[in-house]
Motif scaffolding. Sequence first.
Motif, short mmCIF file in Angstrom:
data_model
loop_
_atom_site.label_atom_id
_atom_site.label_comp_id
_atom_site.label_asym_id
_atom_site.label_seq_id
_atom_site.Cartn_x
_atom_site.Cartn_y
_atom_site.Cartn_z
N PHE A 148 40.46 48.29 46.67
CA PHE A 148 40.11 47.39 45.86
C PHE A 148 40.76 45.99 46.37
N THR A 149 40.26 45.46 47.28
CA THR A 149 40.82 44.17 47.88
C THR A 149 39.85 42.79 47.27
N PRO A 150 40.54 41.90 47.23
CA PRO A 150 39.71 40.57 46.84
C PRO A 150 38.42 40.35 47.70
N ILE A 190 33.27 48.63 39.54
CA ILE A 190 34.53 48.59 39.43
C ILE A 190 34.66 49.68 38.25
N HIS A 224 40.94 38.95 40.79
CA HIS A 224 41.33 40.07 41.35
C HIS A 224 42.79 40.53 41.09
N GLN A 225 43.67 39.43 41.14
CA GLN A 225 45.14 39.56 40.61
C GLN A 225 45.07 39.96 39.28
N PRO A 251 40.99 50.22 40.31
CA PRO A 251 41.42 48.78 40.37
C PRO A 251 42.84 49.01 41.24
N ARG A 275 44.23 43.53 37.94
CA ARG A 275 45.19 44.32 38.04
C ARG A 275 46.58 44.17 37.30
N VAL A 309 37.71 34.31 43.01
CA VAL A 309 37.76 35.90 42.91
C VAL A 309 39.29 36.24 43.48
N ARG A 310 40.00 35.70 44.03
CA ARG A 310 41.41 36.04 44.45
C ARG A 310 42.04 36.11 42.93
N ARG A 367 36.60 43.00 48.90
CA ARG A 367 35.91 44.00 48.20
C ARG A 367 35.01 43.37 46.88
N LEU A 368 36.00 42.75 46.05
CA LEU A 368 35.41 42.14 44.86
C LEU A 368 34.34 41.22 45.20
#
Length: 272
Positions: A140-142, A166, A201-202, A135, A205, A197-198, A144-145
């Motif tokens: 591991f980018t948005p 993941i 992703h955040q 992660p 993390r 998704v963004r 990619r997710l």
Amino acid sequence: MPELPEVETIKNELAPHVIGERILAVTILWDKIVRQPSANEFRRHLVGQEVTGIARRGKYLLFSLKNSEKLLVLHLKMSGSLLLATASTEPPAYTRAILWLDNGNNIFFRDPRKFGRLWLVNEPAEAFGKLGPEPFEEDFTPERLAGLLQGRKAPVKALLLDQDLIAGIGNLYADEALFAAGIYPLRPGASLTADEVRQLHQAIREVLMEGIKNKGASIVNYYRPSGDAGHAHEEFKVAHRRGENCPVCGTTLSYIKVRGRGTYFCPQCQRE
DNA sequence: CCCGGAACCTGAAGGC
DNA sequence: TGCCTTCAGGTTCCGG
């Protein structure tokens, strides 16, 4: 059992006591804890070796050795812990294996439920096969997710728990991440918008980072090598908080099962 | 390939 | 008190 933040904490707190130390002896108290090779071969190969480093990949710990190409790989599964002790300390109940180190900082692998495993391998893949991205790595980018969720009908929570997609997210941090992103756990993976998704992703993390900062979550069976608890669970918003109210809107939290795993969420903040 | 459920283990906690 | 059910932070195997 430990998820990424707990395993990371164990690695960090174990390292200064273990790196540079020689393994004087290995005691296996329950043979099946050694997955590969046999318990005898495992013991024979490790005795006399010096530990040169500890790394984490997903929820696995990897110990490198000075005079061997092989890696000692370990997974704590649901109830395992690694406890540091001096030579005079008795192994606690449910200790399944012991590494005796030449500075007296012995490692007790304690594991009531017997799910934890040890491997001695040439390549990490022999122990854990394929694992998804870390992660915190750059890859591991948005996007990619989004690619990982694309075309998937399974609940997004189940997908977050899939280590092939993941590496490192477990049941507690999955609930925390979905809450932070405002996403209902049963939403099909493919149904998330690019914006969701963004956010997810955040959120992944953030909740993992917070978990590491707080030295892991001690709800059941997680101890740091010192035997101390972590504090991450004190900061959890929804995970494992049955019957409590949402810290954002005050609604009573919901509890459901997703793929057999207890799942906590806010029915108001995480709409279907 | 994808998905869901059972299996692997043991102990603690809750309900009646 | 006793008994039964549920739950616990994970992964793997098996059937559809």
